[in-house]
Design a protein around this motif. Structure first.
Motif, short mmCIF file in Angstrom:
data_model
loop_
_atom_site.label_atom_id
_atom_site.label_comp_id
_atom_site.label_asym_id
_atom_site.label_seq_id
_atom_site.Cartn_x
_atom_site.Cartn_y
_atom_site.Cartn_z
N ARG A 1 0.88 -1.07 -0.11
CA ARG A 1 -0.05 0.08 -0.03
C ARG A 1 0.70 1.39 0.08
NH1 ARG A 1 -3.35 -0.84 4.88
NH2 ARG A 1 -4.11 1.56 4.56
N MET A 2 2.08 1.11 0.20
CA MET A 2 3.15 2.34 0.18
C MET A 2 3.45 2.75 -1.17
SD MET A 2 5.17 1.63 3.72
CE MET A 2 5.60 -0.21 3.33
N ILE A 3 3.84 3.95 -1.38
CA ILE A 3 4.16 4.40 -2.63
C ILE A 3 5.68 4.47 -2.82
CG2 ILE A 3 4.19 6.50 -4.16
CD1 ILE A 3 1.44 7.18 -2.74
N GLY A 4 6.38 4.47 -3.84
CA GLY A 4 7.77 4.37 -4.04
C GLY A 4 8.23 3.06 -4.34
N ASP A 5 8.90 2.90 -5.71
CA ASP A 5 9.43 1.55 -6.06
C ASP A 5 10.53 1.06 -5.02
OD1 ASP A 5 7.84 1.69 -8.28
OD2 ASP A 5 9.66 1.91 -9.85
N TYR A 6 11.19 1.95 -4.23
CA TYR A 6 12.13 1.54 -3.25
C TYR A 6 11.52 0.69 -2.24
CZ TYR A 6 10.20 5.16 -0.55
OH TYR A 6 9.50 6.21 0.38
N LEU B 1 1.82 6.39 8.10
CA LEU B 1 1.12 7.37 8.01
C LEU B 1 2.12 8.65 7.73
CD1 LEU B 1 -1.74 7.28 10.44
CD2 LEU B 1 -1.91 7.33 7.72
N GLY B 2 1.84 9.83 6.88
CA GLY B 2 2.75 10.65 6.67
C GLY B 2 4.21 10.39 5.84
N ARG B 3 4.13 9.36 5.40
CA ARG B 3 5.33 8.85 4.49
C ARG B 3 4.84 8.53 3.02
NH1 ARG B 3 10.28 9.68 3.22
NH2 ARG B 3 11.48 8.04 2.46
N MET B 4 4.89 9.38 2.30
CA MET B 4 4.68 9.43 0.76
C MET B 4 2.97 8.96 0.88
SD MET B 4 6.98 10.26 -1.22
CE MET B 4 6.28 9.66 -2.76
N ASP B 5 2.18 9.78 1.67
CA ASP B 5 0.90 9.74 1.91
C ASP B 5 -0.24 10.60 1.14
OD1 ASP B 5 -1.38 8.70 3.06
OD2 ASP B 5 -0.71 9.66 5.21
N LEU B 6 -0.57 9.82 0.10
CA LEU B 6 -1.39 10.43 -0.65
C LEU B 6 -2.84 11.05 -0.15
CD1 LEU B 6 -2.22 11.13 -3.77
CD2 LEU B 6 -3.24 8.94 -3.72
N MET C 1 0.03 15.55 -1.63
CA MET C 1 0.72 14.25 -0.85
C MET C 1 1.64 14.80 0.21
SD MET C 1 2.31 11.90 -3.84
CE MET C 1 2.59 10.61 -2.84
N ILE C 2 1.89 14.36 1.29
CA ILE C 2 2.67 14.59 2.39
C ILE C 2 3.89 13.51 2.61
CG2 ILE C 2 0.83 15.90 3.67
CD1 ILE C 2 0.47 13.73 5.65
N ASP C 3 4.70 14.13 3.04
CA ASP C 3 5.99 13.11 3.31
C ASP C 3 6.87 13.80 4.62
OD1 ASP C 3 7.74 11.27 3.20
OD2 ASP C 3 8.85 11.89 1.32
N GLY C 4 6.74 12.97 5.59
CA GLY C 4 7.29 13.40 6.83
C GLY C 4 8.62 12.99 7.06
N ALA C 5 9.29 12.68 6.01
CA ALA C 5 10.58 11.85 6.13
C ALA C 5 11.75 12.53 6.93
CB ALA C 5 11.18 11.41 4.81
#
Length: 168
Positions: free
Chosen positions: A113-118, A151-156, A164-168
């Protein structure tokens, strides 16, 4: 003193001089070697590698998704430590789609469910590592990977407008 069955410890920056090295553990996971923390780990990528390998124990298990350029050095390091090594390469899996992030590994299909090929490499690193010390079936792994979400990591938040938000 607690006689725990499993402990999971995240090493701080590097590993060679990290306080977690006082612990004796059976499994080490190393992701990639990057330019972050160069100032603290010696100024070049080879030094970063040496620092990360510093977490590894004699007769242990190492699972890694590290770049191919470092494979020979890691193989030699593990051989000198009399240890088992599992390297996850990009050729070991096949990405099938983005909605959900779907991939095939070892003749099985998985969805994230997470975004990003990594995230595919991160998922494989986790469960290949776990399978070295536990007997896990496909359904358990599939469900756990699909249920994992940060939540908050590449979150649509919205598709229109795209937010999108990304709290990295």
């Amino acid at each position: 003193d607690l006689k725990l069955d499993v402990i999971i410890i995240e090493v701080g920056i590097g590993g060679l001089h990290d306080v977690t090295n006082v612990l004796n553990y059976d499994l080490s996971l190393i992701t990639n070697i990057g330019h972050d923390h160069l100032d603290k780990l010696g100024g070049n990528l080879d030094s970063v590698l040496i620092n990360k390998l510093g977490i590894f124990k004699e007769n242990g298990n190492l699972v890694t998704t590290i770049d191919k350029v470092y494979h020979d050095e890691i193989k030699n390091y593990c051989q000198n430590k009399n240890a088992k090594l599992s390297i996850i390469n990009e050729t070991d899996y096949f990405k099938l789609g983005n909605n959900y992030l779907t991939f095939k590994y070892d003749d099985y299909f998985y969805q994230l469910r997470m975004i990003g090929d990594y995230q595919i490499k991160n998922a494989l690193l986790s469960f290949v590592g776990l399978k070295t010390i536990f007997d896990l079936d496909y359904r358990t792994i599939f469900d756990a990977l699909f249920e994992t979400f940060k939540l908050g990591r590449m979150d649509l938040l919205s598709k229109k407008p795209l937010i999108m938000i990304d709290g990295a």
